[in-house]
Design a protein around this motif. Sequence first.
Motif, short mmCIF file in Angstrom:
data_model
loop_
_atom_site.label_atom_id
_atom_site.label_comp_id
_atom_site.label_asym_id
_atom_site.label_seq_id
_atom_site.Cartn_x
_atom_site.Cartn_y
_atom_site.Cartn_z
N SER A 49 21.99 -13.54 -1.32
CA SER A 49 21.70 -13.03 -2.69
C SER A 49 23.01 -12.86 -3.22
O SER A 49 23.04 -12.51 -4.57
CB SER A 49 20.77 -12.02 -2.81
OG SER A 49 21.15 -10.91 -2.15
N SER A 50 24.12 -12.51 -2.58
CA SER A 50 25.55 -11.99 -3.04
C SER A 50 25.94 -12.96 -3.69
O SER A 50 26.25 -14.14 -3.24
CB SER A 50 26.13 -11.40 -1.94
OG SER A 50 27.46 -10.96 -2.50
N ASN A 51 26.70 -12.88 -4.97
CA ASN A 51 27.56 -13.89 -5.59
C ASN A 51 29.31 -13.76 -4.98
O ASN A 51 29.88 -14.78 -5.34
CB ASN A 51 27.68 -13.43 -6.81
CG ASN A 51 26.49 -13.68 -7.50
OD1 ASN A 51 25.54 -14.74 -7.42
ND2 ASN A 51 26.10 -12.91 -8.76
N ASP A 52 29.39 -13.06 -3.98
CA ASP A 52 30.70 -12.89 -3.29
C ASP A 52 30.87 -13.96 -2.29
O ASP A 52 29.90 -13.86 -1.42
CB ASP A 52 30.98 -11.48 -3.12
CG ASP A 52 30.86 -10.44 -4.07
OD1 ASP A 52 31.41 -10.76 -5.31
OD2 ASP A 52 30.57 -9.36 -3.63
N ALA A 53 31.98 -14.52 -2.17
CA ALA A 53 32.27 -15.40 -1.01
C ALA A 53 32.58 -14.71 0.13
O ALA A 53 33.11 -13.69 0.12
CB ALA A 53 33.36 -16.49 -1.29
N LEU A 54 32.11 -15.27 1.15
CA LEU A 54 32.29 -14.59 2.63
C LEU A 54 33.65 -15.05 2.84
O LEU A 54 34.10 -16.22 3.19
CB LEU A 54 31.47 -15.21 3.63
CG LEU A 54 31.54 -14.95 5.18
CD1 LEU A 54 31.38 -13.08 5.06
CD2 LEU A 54 30.60 -15.25 6.00
N VAL A 55 34.49 -13.82 3.19
CA VAL A 55 36.17 -14.21 3.69
C VAL A 55 35.98 -14.41 5.25
O VAL A 55 35.83 -13.34 5.80
CB VAL A 55 36.85 -13.13 3.21
CG1 VAL A 55 38.42 -13.12 3.67
CG2 VAL A 55 36.85 -12.86 1.85
N LEU A 56 36.13 -15.51 5.85
CA LEU A 56 36.20 -15.71 7.26
C LEU A 56 37.69 -15.13 7.72
O LEU A 56 38.51 -15.56 7.42
CB LEU A 56 35.79 -17.25 7.38
CG LEU A 56 34.47 -17.64 6.99
CD1 LEU A 56 34.59 -19.49 7.24
CD2 LEU A 56 33.46 -17.18 7.59
N PRO A 57 37.30 -14.92 9.01
CA PRO A 57 38.46 -14.17 9.73
C PRO A 57 39.45 -15.50 9.94
O PRO A 57 39.00 -16.61 10.15
CB PRO A 57 38.17 -13.69 11.07
CG PRO A 57 36.85 -14.19 11.12
CD PRO A 57 36.16 -14.36 9.80
N ASP A 58 40.85 -15.34 10.23
CA ASP A 58 41.87 -16.23 10.63
C ASP A 58 41.45 -16.72 12.11
O ASP A 58 40.92 -16.02 12.97
CB ASP A 58 43.35 -15.78 10.53
CG ASP A 58 43.65 -15.49 9.08
OD1 ASP A 58 43.17 -16.06 8.13
OD2 ASP A 58 44.52 -14.46 9.02
N GLY A 59 41.68 -17.99 12.32
CA GLY A 59 41.43 -18.47 13.51
C GLY A 59 39.68 -19.01 13.84
O GLY A 59 39.82 -19.37 15.02
N THR A 60 38.98 -19.01 12.77
CA THR A 60 37.77 -19.68 13.00
C THR A 60 37.59 -20.83 13.10
O THR A 60 38.21 -21.72 12.55
CB THR A 60 36.90 -19.13 11.71
OG1 THR A 60 36.88 -17.59 11.42
CG2 THR A 60 35.40 -19.43 11.89
N ASP A 61 37.00 -21.19 14.27
CA ASP A 61 36.89 -22.55 14.65
C ASP A 61 35.69 -23.32 13.94
O ASP A 61 35.53 -24.44 13.75
CB ASP A 61 36.93 -22.85 15.92
CG ASP A 61 38.48 -22.19 16.60
OD1 ASP A 61 39.25 -22.82 16.50
OD2 ASP A 61 38.22 -21.33 17.50
N VAL A 62 34.61 -22.61 14.22
CA VAL A 62 33.29 -23.01 13.90
C VAL A 62 32.34 -22.16 12.82
O VAL A 62 32.54 -20.91 13.28
CB VAL A 62 32.40 -23.41 15.14
CG1 VAL A 62 31.13 -24.09 14.74
CG2 VAL A 62 33.28 -24.71 16.08
N VAL A 63 31.67 -22.50 12.02
CA VAL A 63 30.61 -21.70 11.30
C VAL A 63 29.48 -22.48 11.56
O VAL A 63 29.23 -23.35 11.29
CB VAL A 63 30.87 -21.61 9.70
CG1 VAL A 63 30.19 -20.97 9.01
CG2 VAL A 63 32.47 -20.81 9.72
N VAL A 64 28.64 -21.64 11.88
CA VAL A 64 27.13 -22.12 12.04
C VAL A 64 26.40 -21.38 11.17
O VAL A 64 26.08 -20.25 11.35
CB VAL A 64 26.52 -21.80 13.73
CG1 VAL A 64 25.16 -22.40 13.66
CG2 VAL A 64 27.54 -22.46 14.59
N HIS A 65 25.74 -22.07 10.37
CA HIS A 65 24.95 -21.33 9.14
C HIS A 65 23.38 -21.45 9.37
O HIS A 65 22.76 -22.46 9.22
CB HIS A 65 25.11 -22.23 7.99
CG HIS A 65 24.53 -21.58 6.74
ND1 HIS A 65 24.34 -20.19 6.58
CD2 HIS A 65 24.03 -22.27 5.55
CE1 HIS A 65 23.74 -19.89 5.29
NE2 HIS A 65 23.75 -21.16 4.65
N LEU A 66 22.97 -20.32 9.79
CA LEU A 66 21.49 -20.16 10.27
C LEU A 66 20.77 -19.33 9.15
O LEU A 66 19.50 -19.40 9.11
CB LEU A 66 21.17 -19.56 11.58
CG LEU A 66 21.59 -20.34 12.73
CD1 LEU A 66 21.78 -19.37 13.92
CD2 LEU A 66 20.24 -21.22 13.06
#
Length: 428
Positions: A49-66
């Motif tokens: 419900s947040s309008n803020d974008a998630l800042v992913l950490p450097d080096g992230t290889d995969v995002v699994v959206h559950l």
Amino acid sequence: MIKVVITGATGYIGTRLTALATSRGYEVVGASRQRPGSHIASWLHFDLSSNDALVLPDGTDVVVHLAADTAACNLLDDVGELAAAQRLIASAQKVGARFIFVSSQTAHAEAPTLYGRTKWRIEQEVLAVGGWVVRPGQVYGGELRGLYGTLVMAVQKLPLLPEFIPSPKVQPIHLNDLAEGLLRIAERGDAKPGLYCLAAPVPISFSTFLAEIAKSRLRCKRIFLPVPVVVINFFAAVIGSAFRTKLGVERLRSLFDLPVMATTSDLDQLRLVLRPLPAGLHPSGDDRRRRLLREGQVLLTYVLKEQPGSALLRRYVRAIESLREGRVFGLPGVFLNYPILLSLLGKTSWQEGELEAEFIWRLDAATMLSEASPAGAARFLGLGGRHSLLISLLLITNALMGEAFWRLARVIVSPMLRLGMARAKGVS
């Protein structure tokens, strides 16, 4: 080391996926509204419900959206959930991470529920950027959470269960198998982007699924009451959309509208073998030990001519686990129910020499274990019992007559035995 960000890490699927990824050496970052347990070293606050974008950490290889809005009251509208997914996709692209979206079997442009239509719209966004979409079937097993937990509790509490007519079909997949499939997509470079359907290839009726929960998970039986689907649909039309959602009727409508998924090619591509439903419904997720105990009980009962003690059964299971890698010998059900019928098995009963040799090995193992037990000593050595000459002669005569009877019976039923043993499951 693969660095993976998992949204919805505290959910039913997310908790298991997080644990499995951590055990495999992944660097796991949980993204959820609440901080997960201590098994996750890194955590990011993530709210759909947040309008803020998630800042992913450097080096992230995969995002699994559950993460998903599964609340009965639908606190988040479809626009908000879609926008949250779009922001997350953009964040993944910014760090060059692969994006895996766990969707739903209900996903369809014309789905009867807002949930299914929203999942479909998110799928299109993911596929448009070259991501991976996974549609799981009916997820079951593990902790009693999510829809699976709701179904188990319903089967446990209700003596009468509905058998919808016409019967909707479901395609089960164990929680652990789904988590394994997601990790294989994440770590394998040959898993092409696109849609993956992960579930049992052969659908079963929803009432069969509930009956198996009663049998394999709860060890009970339930009576099913026929309920025409047309009655449910009429009731849904009368009460209106607000009450349909509140009372959970929308979930039933999704069940009635479930499309059958073709899953064989996707399972083969990932080399993913699903466990049988009865095994997966066992609290441990694998009923191998229970089947070994059943096997040991049959063989030891045949040898001793009485029920073996628990200590002897455990010794048999440990022997198979140590010397036979814990594999189960799949005897036909008639022998499991009537161990005395093992007397009918002879050299003419087997079409495969390897199966015959394996069965003889296990029977010998049961015999040796029995001989070393108090019950076996009493039976084979006659300890603690005294017989007159007449009684001894009668016992010998009875043994000879019994052997003659079983030899004759073996000849008569030999053709049927060969057919039955050919259908045996062998060693698994």
